[in-house]
Design a protein around this motif. Structure first.
Motif, PDB file in Angstrom:
ATOM      1  N   TYR A 182      72.439 100.416  55.323  1.00 39.94           N
ATOM      2  CA  TYR A 182      72.361  99.492  56.456  1.00 39.94           C
ATOM      3  C   TYR A 182      71.182  98.536  56.300  1.00 39.94           C
ATOM      4  N   LEU A 183      70.093  99.015  55.718  1.00 39.24           N
ATOM      5  CA  LEU A 183      68.933  98.187  55.429  1.00 39.24           C
ATOM      6  C   LEU A 183      68.806  98.006  53.926  1.00 39.24           C
ATOM      7  N   ARG A 184      68.114  96.940  53.500  1.00 38.21           N
ATOM      8  CA  ARG A 184      68.001  96.580  52.084  1.00 38.21           C
ATOM      9  C   ARG A 184      66.563  96.761  51.602  1.00 38.21           C
ATOM     10  N   ARG A 185      66.389  97.598  50.591  1.00 35.17           N
ATOM     11  CA  ARG A 185      65.050  97.798  50.028  1.00 35.17           C
ATOM     12  C   ARG A 185      64.586  96.522  49.338  1.00 35.17           C
ATOM     13  N   GLY A 186      63.304  96.213  49.543  1.00 36.91           N
ATOM     14  CA  GLY A 186      62.749  95.010  48.949  1.00 36.91           C
ATOM     15  C   GLY A 186      62.905  93.774  49.822  1.00 36.91           C
ATOM     16  N   ILE A 187      63.720  93.875  50.868  1.00 31.98           N
ATOM     17  CA  ILE A 187      63.923  92.741  51.782  1.00 31.98           C
ATOM     18  C   ILE A 187      63.510  93.118  53.206  1.00 31.98           C
ATOM     19  N   ASP A 188      64.115  94.172  53.720  1.00 29.20           N
ATOM     20  CA  ASP A 188      63.842  94.595  55.085  1.00 29.20           C
ATOM     21  C   ASP A 188      62.590  95.462  55.142  1.00 29.20           C
ATOM     22  N   GLU A 189      61.977  95.539  56.317  1.00 24.94           N
ATOM     23  CA  GLU A 189      60.709  96.250  56.484  1.00 24.94           C
ATOM     24  C   GLU A 189      60.784  97.257  57.623  1.00 24.94           C
ATOM     25  N   ILE A 190      59.906  98.255  57.546  1.00 20.54           N
ATOM     26  CA  ILE A 190      59.741  99.217  58.630  1.00 20.54           C
ATOM     27  C   ILE A 190      58.375  99.019  59.265  1.00 20.54           C
ATOM     28  N   VAL A 191      58.337  98.970  60.596  1.00 29.58           N
ATOM     29  CA  VAL A 191      57.085  98.907  61.351  1.00 29.58           C
ATOM     30  C   VAL A 191      56.966 100.193  62.157  1.00 29.58           C
ATOM     31  N   ILE A 192      55.843 100.881  62.030  1.00 27.84           N
ATOM     32  CA  ILE A 192      55.638 102.140  62.744  1.00 27.84           C
ATOM     33  C   ILE A 192      55.277 101.894  64.211  1.00 27.84           C
ATOM     34  N   ASP A 193      54.501 100.852  64.447  1.00 23.72           N
ATOM     35  CA  ASP A 193      53.967 100.565  65.781  1.00 23.72           C
ATOM     36  C   ASP A 193      54.957  99.705  66.560  1.00 23.72           C
ATOM     37  N   ARG A 194      55.609 100.283  67.572  1.00 22.42           N
ATOM     38  CA  ARG A 194      56.590  99.539  68.370  1.00 22.42           C
ATOM     39  C   ARG A 194      55.957  98.333  69.047  1.00 22.42           C
ATOM     40  N   ASP A 195      54.712  98.436  69.493  1.00 17.20           N
ATOM     41  CA  ASP A 195      54.051  97.316  70.163  1.00 17.20           C
ATOM     42  C   ASP A 195      53.807  96.145  69.212  1.00 17.20           C
ATOM     43  N   TYR A 196      53.721  96.417  67.917  1.00 22.56           N
ATOM     44  CA  TYR A 196      53.439  95.391  66.914  1.00 22.56           C
ATOM     45  C   TYR A 196      54.716  94.769  66.358  1.00 22.56           C
ATOM     46  N   GLN A 197      55.866  95.390  66.613  1.00 22.95           N
ATOM     47  CA  GLN A 197      57.118  94.993  65.961  1.00 22.95           C
ATOM     48  C   GLN A 197      57.469  93.525  66.180  1.00 22.95           C
ATOM     49  N   LEU A 198      57.407  93.059  67.403  1.00 22.37           N
ATOM     50  CA  LEU A 198      57.770  91.664  67.674  1.00 22.37           C
ATOM     51  C   LEU A 198      56.782  90.704  67.030  1.00 22.37           C
ATOM     52  N   THR A 199      55.509  91.030  67.083  1.00 22.42           N
ATOM     53  CA  THR A 199      54.491  90.185  66.450  1.00 22.42           C
ATOM     54  C   THR A 199      54.765  90.058  64.959  1.00 22.42           C
ATOM     55  N   ARG A 200      55.098  91.183  64.317  1.00 20.46           N
ATOM     56  CA  ARG A 200      55.400  91.165  62.881  1.00 20.46           C
ATOM     57  C   ARG A 200      56.683  90.379  62.600  1.00 20.46           C
ATOM     58  N   ALA A 201      57.678  90.513  63.481  1.00 23.86           N
ATOM     59  CA  ALA A 201      58.936  89.784  63.289  1.00 23.86           C
ATOM     60  C   ALA A 201      58.695  88.276  63.358  1.00 23.86           C
ATOM     61  N   LYS A 202      57.856  87.859  64.305  1.00 23.95           N
ATOM     62  CA  LYS A 202      57.529  86.435  64.393  1.00 23.95           C
ATOM     63  C   LYS A 202      56.805  85.969  63.128  1.00 23.95           C
ATOM     64  N   GLU A 203      55.847  86.784  62.647  1.00 21.25           N
ATOM     65  CA  GLU A 203      55.119  86.441  61.419  1.00 21.25           C
ATOM     66  C   GLU A 203      56.079  86.273  60.247  1.00 21.25           C
ATOM     67  N   ALA A 204      57.038  87.192  60.131  1.00 18.89           N
ATOM     68  CA  ALA A 204      57.995  87.148  59.022  1.00 18.89           C
ATOM     69  C   ALA A 204      58.876  85.914  59.104  1.00 18.89           C
ATOM     70  N   CYS A 205      59.287  85.570  60.320  1.00 17.39           N
ATOM     71  CA  CYS A 205      60.135  84.392  60.518  1.00 17.39           C
ATOM     72  C   CYS A 205      59.375  83.115  60.147  1.00 17.39           C
ATOM     73  N   LEU A 206      58.145  83.029  60.604  1.00 14.65           N
ATOM     74  CA  LEU A 206      57.319  81.853  60.315  1.00 14.65           C
ATOM     75  C   LEU A 206      57.027  81.749  58.822  1.00 14.65           C
TER      76      LEU A 206
END
Length: 800
Positions: free
Chosen positions: A672-696
């Motif tokens: 379902y997820l792709r190694r080398g492309i998709d990422e795992i974030v442990i901290d739920r509070d940080y997830q959206l911040t990281r998603a925005k960083e990745a998009c930018l």
């Protein structure tokens, strides 16, 4: 100091010790787990002729504890292969090894004398400058410092994990006056970002924060239940999901935790908190004392507030009558306010209705919360100086969706005070002063920042540690650029938009699809990129099967075909747009939620991700691009020497068995997820911040709209052969029904690219058309409609 944690030593391998070791292994640490040497051989060792000097014997306790922990449910590891990161040993032979470890955590039995012995040895062998902490649940942290070196004292504090450590987010950090501030700051950050915890800084007071308030809440409820003559079934109906609490509610939770554990903490609080104005609430009601005397402690003794008994060839759950102390069949609890709030999804609105209800349930809630509001107000500044820490601790440690002060805000601070006075309770003086000064709430949002009322200064301050994080709740009102009934498009800043949907169970229907297309339209013309994330309990339970059922039952096949194509087209828009699209799923991402993730440029997944294509369970195949995507990924992953039939079978079984990942790590293994492309974030509070960083980052790297491939290799008749043979043999062996076999053949047909005579190359639209045709065909079958109806009306999977 740029401190790095690569190696962690855990001293004590019981339930908590082994579970903590597993969670550190989850995040990639090398872990050393130590425990005692057995004092005598067991029967198996005697039969094998072993002695107490044998290594297997000397490490038996630690190895048995760890093995049992790994086998337990829910699983403590994201993947069982991570167990290889844990090495074991014993206190006599291996203690000196801790000198090579960055953090040593003591997790032995809750006795100060034993802890002091272990910590003395740790002081002898640990490397100066490394972290040392105790996981005690209630022993004063400062009492463990006696006789310890200065370096030990500077780097020592309490680190209280909650059980099970992988799943309960709370980590209480309890420093002593001698703990170096840099150690406190590091643990607060590391616990959140690396361990995925809600780190709460506590004062060194009895039971710290979560258990002090949480156990008071339970003990207070025990007394209220007795006063109001309520039943176990009634209370668990009222204190579960309807109140934003776990399904296990109150009494079932007590059975799981163990009544003896709860009573131990309550007795400790009664003994150690002589100045607590509610100390009488920690006294045990007579029915609790009798249960402890009878050893009716819950799951560990096979009976507590509930008891499972045989009933013919089946079983039945009985509940305890608190008056007679006899077990009786469970009775349906019916309160008018539950009927009134059944359709109310917004927890804040529902909570206000519950507290205002004029039936017995409303009386119960008002009495319960009057005590809780008063209690938490008086705990400041005793257990903490800051109100948000109490809310954070209860939410992360007890699974409450709303903290006490948040709930009070929903009711209204002044109305809460009136309610308390009507029940003989009063707030602490600081609350009265706060209101008198014109401050009408404990929390408020200013300029996208959530602030709390600071008692010391009498002003509102930002919650520490949240300054650089993005929370949709804080910016929804100010930053929404478009919305409909099902979703909001919110500007996260820097040109990145977020699509947030908020339907029931976050199911995906026309309104959500409209929102996704609108966000991509805006990003392609006025903004830079799109993130798809939300704040629901689950990311998405998939497509709206209720709507599918209605259209199929009414034989509105043209409308159904249009709806499926709209879903497919939207997923393809997610994949092939002129702007980067990031999907950030958490908890459940099933069916359409999984398909959406599989079409993103990149997935930023929370570690706790239960992802899968589960359509087979309702008599369908993935119809929103999921089956197509599995065929494409199978083609993309094929390498010279691969046995393609085996790879095809693995892909087929993942969908055909409706496999759901038990973690984001497992979602990689299932494809379902792709190694080398998709990422795992442990901290739920940080997830959206990281998603925005990745998009930018994708935008700034010069994002170009991907070209659609036309060379997807499919197996045709070669793949169909294995499907037909396999489905036929399973049906003949009575392992699957005729309809299961039919669905399997439809799934295989799409995955193989149809009945092509040889291995061929096709494009995505060809596969999408096959997928949609198969989905529609299944919707015409009576047995599929029966399966969908069972899920929609009963919430149960039907095998027909």
């Amino acid at each position: 100091m740029n401190r790095k944690i690569k190696k962690v030593a855990v001293l004590g391998s019981g339930v908590m010790g082994s579970s903590i070791a597993c969670h550190f292994a989850n995040i990639g640490c090398e872990v050393l787990l130590l425990d005692m040497v057995p004092r005598e051989l067991n029967d198996k060792e005697k039969a094998a002729g072993l002695t107490l000097e044998n290594k297997a014997v000397r490490n038996r306790l630690v190895n048995d504890f760890l093995t049992n922990c790994i086998k337990s449910k829910p699983a403590p590891l994201y993947s069982n292969v991570f167990a290889k990161r844990i090495s074991t040993g014993n206190f006599d032979d291996d203690f000196e090894k801790i000198s090579a470890y960055d953090w040593v955590i003591e997790v032995v039995v809750e006795r100060l004398d034993i802890k002091q012995i272990i910590l003395e040895k740790a002081d002898k062998f640990r490397k100066p400058g490394t972290l040392i902490s105790s996981n005690t649940s209630g022993i004063p942290i400062h009492m463990m410092l006696q006789g310890r070196s200065e370096d030990f004292q500077k780097h020592f504090c309490g680190t209280r994990f909650f059980n099970p450590p992988r799943y309960l987010r709370l980590l209480e950090i309890i420093p002593t006056p001698k703990t170096d501030q840099s150690v406190i700051d590091f643990l607060m950050h590391y616990g959140a970002r690396f361990l995925g915890k809600k780190t709460v800084l506590c004062k060194d007071t009895p039971a710290f924060i979560a258990n002090r308030v949480g156990v008071y809440s339970i003990m207070s409820l025990f007394h209220v239940v007795e006063e109001m003559d309520m039943t176990i079934d009634e209370v668990d109906k009222l204190t579960g999901p309807v109140l934003g609490r776990p399904k296990s509610a109150t009494f079932r939770t007590c059975d799981v935790v163990g009544l003896d554990t709860l009573v131990h903490v309550a007795n400790g609080l009664a003994a150690n908190c002589p100045n607590d104005e509610e100390k009488d609430q920690f006294k045990l009601p007579s029915y609790i004392s009798k249960m402890v005397e009878n050893k009716w402690l819950g799951s560990k003794t096979k009976q507590g507030f509930y008891k499972k008994v045989a009933k013919g060839s089946d079983s039945e759950i009985l509940s305890l009558n608190l008056k007679t102390l006899e077990y009786e069949p469970k009775k349906k609890s019916d309160f008018p306010v539950l009927t009134q709030t059944k359709s109310v999804d917004d927890l804040a609105t529902r909570t206000k209705m519950l507290l205002g209800a004029q039936d017995k349930a409303g009386q119960f809630f008002r009495k319960l919360f009057s005590g809780l509001f008063s209690y938490v107000s008086y705990r400041i500044p005793e257990i903490t100086d800051d109100i948000y820490k109490i809310d954070d601790a209860l939410k992360a440690g007890f699974g409450w969706e709303l903290g006490p002060f948040e709930t009070w805000d929903i009711l209204g601070v002044e109305k809460g005070i009136e309610m308390m006075k009507a029940h003989g309770k009063t707030p602490a003086e600081w609350v009265t002063k706060m209101v008198a000064a014109g401050n009408k709430s404990f929390f408020k949002i200013e300029n996208g920042t959530r602030k709390f009322y600071d008692i010391t200064s009498g002003t509102y301050k930002a919650i520490p540690g949240t300054e650089d994080l993005i929370f949709l709740d804080n910016i929804r009102e100010s930053n929404t650029v478009w919305k409909n009934a099902d979703c909001h498009i919110i500007h996260l800043g820097d040109g990145i938009l977020n699509v947030e949907f908020h339907t029931k169970m976050n199911t995906i229907g026309g309104g959500v699809l409209q929102g996704i297309n609108k966000a991509i339209d805006l990003a392609e013309t006025e903004y830079k990129g799109v993130v798809i994330s939300n704040t629901g309990q689950n990311f998405s339970a998939g497509a709206n099967v209720g709507l599918i059922f209605m259209m199929a039952a009414d034989q509105e096949y043209d409308e159904l075909n249009f709806a499926i194509k709209q879903f497919q087209d939207t997923m393809m828009r997610v994949r092939y747009s002129a702007c980067p699209v990031i999907v950030a799923p958490h908890n459940m991402a099933l069916g359409g939620g999984c398909e959406m993730s599989m079409h993103a440029d990149k997935v930023i997944a929370h570690a706790e991700l239960y992802m899968g294509l589960v359509e087979f369970g309702v008599g369908l195949i993935p119809g929103g691009g999921g089956t197509k995507e599995f065929a494409k990924r199978l083609s993309d992953s094929m390498r010279p020497g691969d046995v393609r039939i085996n790879r095809f079978r693995d892909a087929f079984l993942t969908i055909g068995q409706a496999k759901v990942s038990m973690s984001a790590e497992e979602a990689f293994d299932l494809g379902y997820l792709r190694r080398g492309i998709d990422e795992i974030v442990i901290d739920r509070d940080y997830q959206l911040t990281r998603a925005k960083e990745a998009c930018l980052a994708l935008y700034n790297a010069g994002y170009t709209q991907p070209a659609k491939p036309k060379n997807i290799t499919v197996l045709g008749a070669e793949g169909l052969g294995i499907v037909y043979v396999g489905a036929g043999s399973m049906r003949e062996g009575h392992y699957i029904s005729d309809h299961d076999a039919y669905i399997s053949e439809k799934l295989g047909y799409v995955l193989a690219g149809g009945d092509l005579s040889e291995v061929s190359e096709v494009d995505e639209q060809y596969l999408l058309d096959l997928e949609r045709k198969a989905f529609l065909d299944l919707c015409t079958k009576k047995k599929t409609l029966e399966r969908i109806q069972s899920i929609v009306t009963k919430g149960k999977i039907l095998r027909n």
